[in-house]
Write a protein that holds these residues in place. Structure first.
Motif, PDB file in Angstrom:
ATOM      1  N   THR A 214      14.874  36.273  -4.687  1.00  0.00           N
ATOM      2  CA  THR A 214      15.798  36.637  -5.778  1.00  0.00           C
ATOM      3  C   THR A 214      15.179  37.698  -6.673  1.00  0.00           C
ATOM      4  O   THR A 214      15.143  37.566  -7.878  1.00  0.00           O
ATOM      5  CB  THR A 214      16.140  35.396  -6.627  1.00  0.00           C
ATOM      6  OG1 THR A 214      14.912  34.846  -7.149  1.00  0.00           O
ATOM      7  CG2 THR A 214      16.848  34.346  -5.823  1.00  0.00           C
ATOM      8  N   ASN A 215      14.650  38.735  -6.045  1.00  0.00           N
ATOM      9  CA  ASN A 215      13.961  39.752  -6.833  1.00  0.00           C
ATOM     10  C   ASN A 215      14.883  40.881  -7.298  1.00  0.00           C
ATOM     11  O   ASN A 215      14.428  41.888  -7.797  1.00  0.00           O
ATOM     12  CB  ASN A 215      12.795  40.346  -6.028  1.00  0.00           C
ATOM     13  CG  ASN A 215      13.246  40.953  -4.713  1.00  0.00           C
ATOM     14  OD1 ASN A 215      14.380  40.768  -4.299  1.00  0.00           O
ATOM     15  ND2 ASN A 215      12.345  41.661  -4.065  1.00  0.00           N
TER      16      ASN A 215
ATOM     17  N   GLN B 172      21.577  29.687  -1.742  1.00  0.00           N
ATOM     18  CA  GLN B 172      21.230  30.576  -2.844  1.00  0.00           C
ATOM     19  C   GLN B 172      21.545  32.025  -2.490  1.00  0.00           C
ATOM     20  O   GLN B 172      21.836  32.839  -3.377  1.00  0.00           O
ATOM     21  CB  GLN B 172      19.740  30.418  -3.178  1.00  0.00           C
ATOM     22  CG  GLN B 172      19.247  31.288  -4.319  1.00  0.00           C
ATOM     23  CD  GLN B 172      17.762  31.097  -4.572  1.00  0.00           C
ATOM     24  OE1 GLN B 172      17.123  30.219  -3.996  1.00  0.00           O
ATOM     25  NE2 GLN B 172      17.212  31.920  -5.429  1.00  0.00           N
TER      26      GLN B 172
ATOM     27  N   SER C 232      10.253  32.238  -4.301  1.00  0.00           N
ATOM     28  CA  SER C 232      11.551  32.415  -4.962  1.00  0.00           C
ATOM     29  C   SER C 232      11.735  33.834  -5.465  1.00  0.00           C
ATOM     30  O   SER C 232      12.841  34.375  -5.456  1.00  0.00           O
ATOM     31  CB  SER C 232      11.692  31.422  -6.118  1.00  0.00           C
ATOM     32  OG  SER C 232      11.667  30.089  -5.648  1.00  0.00           O
ATOM     33  N   LYS C 233      10.644  34.465  -5.917  1.00  0.00           N
ATOM     34  CA  LYS C 233      10.729  35.854  -6.381  1.00  0.00           C
ATOM     35  C   LYS C 233      11.091  36.786  -5.231  1.00  0.00           C
ATOM     36  O   LYS C 233      11.819  37.761  -5.411  1.00  0.00           O
ATOM     37  CB  LYS C 233       9.403  36.279  -7.009  1.00  0.00           C
ATOM     38  CG  LYS C 233       9.096  35.576  -8.325  1.00  0.00           C
ATOM     39  CD  LYS C 233       7.765  36.046  -8.892  1.00  0.00           C
ATOM     40  CE  LYS C 233       7.447  35.345 -10.207  1.00  0.00           C
ATOM     41  NZ  LYS C 233       6.151  35.779 -10.771  1.00  0.00           N
TER      42      LYS C 233
ATOM     43  N   ASN D  23       4.278  23.521  -5.331  1.00  0.00           N
ATOM     44  CA  ASN D  23       5.303  23.536  -6.376  1.00  0.00           C
ATOM     45  C   ASN D  23       4.974  24.471  -7.535  1.00  0.00           C
ATOM     46  O   ASN D  23       5.864  25.072  -8.135  1.00  0.00           O
ATOM     47  CB  ASN D  23       5.530  22.116  -6.907  1.00  0.00           C
ATOM     48  CG  ASN D  23       6.147  21.205  -5.857  1.00  0.00           C
ATOM     49  OD1 ASN D  23       7.121  21.568  -5.214  1.00  0.00           O
ATOM     50  ND2 ASN D  23       5.567  20.032  -5.678  1.00  0.00           N
ATOM     51  N   LYS D  24       3.666  24.591  -7.843  1.00  0.00           N
ATOM     52  CA  LYS D  24       3.266  25.392  -9.001  1.00  0.00           C
ATOM     53  C   LYS D  24       3.057  26.872  -8.683  1.00  0.00           C
ATOM     54  O   LYS D  24       3.234  27.722  -9.552  1.00  0.00           O
ATOM     55  CB  LYS D  24       1.983  24.819  -9.606  1.00  0.00           C
ATOM     56  CG  LYS D  24       2.149  23.451 -10.251  1.00  0.00           C
ATOM     57  CD  LYS D  24       0.844  22.974 -10.859  1.00  0.00           C
ATOM     58  CE  LYS D  24       1.000  21.632 -11.558  1.00  0.00           C
ATOM     59  NZ  LYS D  24      -0.283  21.149 -12.152  1.00  0.00           N
ATOM     60  N   VAL D  25       2.662  27.180  -7.446  1.00  0.00           N
ATOM     61  CA  VAL D  25       2.314  28.562  -7.097  1.00  0.00           C
ATOM     62  C   VAL D  25       3.167  29.108  -5.954  1.00  0.00           C
ATOM     63  O   VAL D  25       3.836  30.136  -6.087  1.00  0.00           O
ATOM     64  CB  VAL D  25       0.816  28.679  -6.738  1.00  0.00           C
ATOM     65  CG1 VAL D  25       0.471  30.128  -6.366  1.00  0.00           C
ATOM     66  CG2 VAL D  25      -0.052  28.197  -7.889  1.00  0.00           C
ATOM     67  N   TYR D  26       3.157  28.413  -4.810  1.00  0.00           N
ATOM     68  CA  TYR D  26       3.759  28.975  -3.598  1.00  0.00           C
ATOM     69  C   TYR D  26       5.278  29.126  -3.699  1.00  0.00           C
ATOM     70  O   TYR D  26       5.822  30.206  -3.436  1.00  0.00           O
ATOM     71  CB  TYR D  26       3.402  28.118  -2.384  1.00  0.00           C
ATOM     72  CG  TYR D  26       1.929  27.993  -2.116  1.00  0.00           C
ATOM     73  CD1 TYR D  26       1.006  28.898  -2.652  1.00  0.00           C
ATOM     74  CD2 TYR D  26       1.421  26.968  -1.320  1.00  0.00           C
ATOM     75  CE1 TYR D  26      -0.350  28.788  -2.408  1.00  0.00           C
ATOM     76  CE2 TYR D  26       0.067  26.842  -1.061  1.00  0.00           C
ATOM     77  CZ  TYR D  26      -0.819  27.746  -1.613  1.00  0.00           C
ATOM     78  OH  TYR D  26      -2.159  27.617  -1.373  1.00  0.00           O
ATOM     79  N   LEU D  27       5.985  28.042  -4.059  1.00  0.00           N
ATOM     80  CA  LEU D  27       7.445  28.115  -4.122  1.00  0.00           C
ATOM     81  C   LEU D  27       7.942  29.089  -5.193  1.00  0.00           C
ATOM     82  O   LEU D  27       8.894  29.839  -4.938  1.00  0.00           O
ATOM     83  CB  LEU D  27       8.027  26.721  -4.339  1.00  0.00           C
ATOM     84  CG  LEU D  27       7.995  25.802  -3.111  1.00  0.00           C
ATOM     85  CD1 LEU D  27       8.537  24.424  -3.446  1.00  0.00           C
ATOM     86  CD2 LEU D  27       8.781  26.416  -1.954  1.00  0.00           C
ATOM     87  N   PRO D  28       7.328  29.126  -6.402  1.00  0.00           N
ATOM     88  CA  PRO D  28       7.749  30.156  -7.372  1.00  0.00           C
ATOM     89  C   PRO D  28       7.549  31.574  -6.850  1.00  0.00           C
ATOM     90  O   PRO D  28       8.382  32.456  -7.093  1.00  0.00           O
ATOM     91  CB  PRO D  28       6.856  29.870  -8.582  1.00  0.00           C
ATOM     92  CG  PRO D  28       6.554  28.410  -8.489  1.00  0.00           C
ATOM     93  CD  PRO D  28       6.407  28.140  -7.027  1.00  0.00           C
ATOM     94  N   LYS D  29       6.447  31.784  -6.126  1.00  0.00           N
ATOM     95  CA  LYS D  29       6.188  33.109  -5.564  1.00  0.00           C
ATOM     96  C   LYS D  29       7.230  33.457  -4.508  1.00  0.00           C
ATOM     97  O   LYS D  29       7.757  34.578  -4.459  1.00  0.00           O
ATOM     98  CB  LYS D  29       4.786  33.141  -4.946  1.00  0.00           C
ATOM     99  CG  LYS D  29       4.404  34.476  -4.334  1.00  0.00           C
ATOM    100  CD  LYS D  29       2.985  34.432  -3.784  1.00  0.00           C
ATOM    101  CE  LYS D  29       2.600  35.762  -3.148  1.00  0.00           C
ATOM    102  NZ  LYS D  29       1.212  35.722  -2.602  1.00  0.00           N
TER     103      LYS D  29
END
Length: 497
Positions: free
Chosen positions: A273-274, A213, A269-270, A261-267
């Motif tokens: 790719t911020n 990525q 990812s930011k 999957n719902k909290v840690y990985l999305p956080k």
């Protein structure tokens, strides 16, 4: 020459080393069950987590408001455990293959670093439940997409893997027709892949996704490895059952609510790719944006070098005088020390002071680095000074003694001032070498220039440019010192004309 001159002192050093190592055995036997381990953590009000922050999305370094901060999935898991204990989470950074040693010697309370629970590791540490299960992939160059399909396609090719990782073991055990290349850092392996030093890189699936990525020209393929690993788990000291139970409760909550999957990985990812536009990403990843990292590294490098030079010089003078004394035991002890230090690698000495002596006394990483570099430098300085003193014509000493000067006064006012002029170039070379050799302290997490360049590599996914900047900075430091040493050398030569 008496061949047994150094036998007894060297034997004494080895006995002391073995004694320090074997101290660990009764400690383990006495602490097989840490029923009060949780109470100890709560008493000091902090939970120390060891990790190797070069393993996105599990743990990696991010430049947040000019400060290097370890972020990632594992940090979130560690924070959850610390929160349930009601204490502060403290993150200690070090190389992956040093983490379990740090855990066993009490440097950290737990290890969370994408570490898989394997039977071999479970012999020396206690594992929690697994908190995340991921597959195994291979990273290859996009140009090779039609050549390689899994590890079986890489016969007689080179596969890279992080030393001490499960991927390293999988390549070694299953890809026997391939060549294995191990390195301490995934960032170095990525650079090796890009520069054709290796043909593929074995990594965790989540890590593979993170690298492709953020790195151009790479693609992932299924590894084809068969693994019985239960997944990533938290490692604790062997027998720390009460702490394992607390961690298991936290992990049960994490898995039940699917927080990864719902909290840690999305956080996470930011963090990765911020920056939306290419221009923003280039600006954020420019070396100028990380100037504070490099400046901090220069500060630590200069501090370690300056203190080590002073301590090494003082101890070196003392050792050289011991070798020149008429006391046979002083000669033997100094000789044994010098031979032992010069005959063992500085890295081994550093790791022994930080981890080995850590069994008896907890020495901070920075202090351990200064002690190790100073003790190592002293052995070389001692020989430089001794050779310089021996180079003075014996007539100088005889003339001074005939004038009624004592041996101490002769050495202080006649021999040593002349010796300094002879040994000054050699001392200058030793001091310059010491600045470069001090970079070894980065392996135990000391934030010197090399360590900071690693952080920049991990945060920017740029392998070469941080190394170029680091080389330039080291050159500026050593060149400036070299010019200064030559200036004083000329001054001393002029004063004697």
């Amino acid at each position: 020459m008496n061949k047994q001159k150094y036998w007894l002192p060297v034997l004494g050093i080895f006995v002391a080393l073995i004694g320090c190592i074997t101290i660990n055995t009764p400690i383990k036997a006495a602490d097989t069950i840490h029923e009060n381990y949780v109470q100890k953590i709560k008493a000091k009000k902090e939970l120390v987590m060891g990790t190797s922050p070069d393993f996105p999305p599990y743990e990696f370094v991010k430049n947040i408001h000019g400060k290097s901060t370890v972020v990632g999935l594992d940090v979130e898991v560690g924070q959850e455990i610390a929160s349930d204990l009601g204490v502060k989470l403290v993150v200690e950074r070090m190389d992956f293959d040093s983490l379990l040693v740090a855990l066993e010697t009490g440097k950290v309370d737990m290890v969370i670093s994408g570490m898989n629970n394997t039977p071999q590791r479970a012999k020396s540490v206690s594992f929690s439940k697994n908190y995340y299960q991921s597959g195994q992939d291979l990273l290859i160059r996009q140009a090779d997409i039609h050549r390689y399909h899994n590890y079986r396609s890489l016969s007689n090719r080179t596969i890279g893997a992080q030393t001490g990782s499960i991927q390293y073991s999988l390549v070694k055990q299953q890809a026997k027709k391939a060549k294995l290349k191990g390195m301490d850092k995934d960032n170095d392996l990525i650079l090796a892949l890009q520069t054709h030093k290796i043909d593929a890189l074995a990594v965790d699936t989540a890590t593979a996704k993170a690298f492709i990525q953020n790195t151009n020209g790479l693609i992932r393929i299924p590894s084809g490895f068969k693994t019985s690993s239960a997944g990533s788990a938290v490692a604790f000291p062997k027998g720390a059952n009460s702490l394992v139970q607390v961690a298991n409760q936290s992990i049960t909550k994490i898995r039940k609510n699917d927080l990864i999957n719902k909290v840690y990985l999305p956080k996470v990812s930011k963090y990765m790719t911020n920056h939306k536009s290419k221009k923003d990403r280039q600006k954020a990843n420019s070396m100028w944006a990380y100037k504070d990292f490099f400046l901090a590294g220069i500060g630590y490098t200069l501090m370690i070098s300056a203190l080590s030079v002073c301590l090494g010089l003082l101890l070196g003078i003392f050792l050289s005088l011991m070798r020149l004394s008429k006391n046979s035991w002083a000669k033997k002890i100094a000789g044994a020390y010098i031979e032992f230090v010069r005959g063992t690698p500085l890295m081994v000495q550093l790791l022994f002071i930080y981890f080995g002596l850590g069994i008896v006394v907890n020495i901070p990483a920075l202090l351990s680095g200064i002690i190790a570099v100073s003790l190592n430098s002293a052995a070389y300085v001692a020989e430089v000074i001794r050779s310089g003193i021996n180079s003075i014509n014996v007539g100088q000493k005889e003339a001074a003694r005939s004038l009624g000067m004592s041996r101490q006064l002769t050495m202080r006012y006649v021999i040593f001032p002349q010796a300094i002029q002879n040994i000054w170039p050699a001392l200058g070379n030793e001091f310059i070498s010491l600045i470069k050799e001090s970079s070894i302290v980065s392996v135990i997490g000391v934030k010197d220039l090399i360590y900071q360049s690693r952080l920049v590599q991990a945060d920017t996914y740029r392998g070469v440019m941080p190394l170029v900047i680091t080389m330039i900075l080291y050159f500026i430091i050593t060149f400036s010192l070299s010019r200064s040493m030559k200036y004083f050398e000329r001054k001393m030569g002029h004063s004697n004309d």
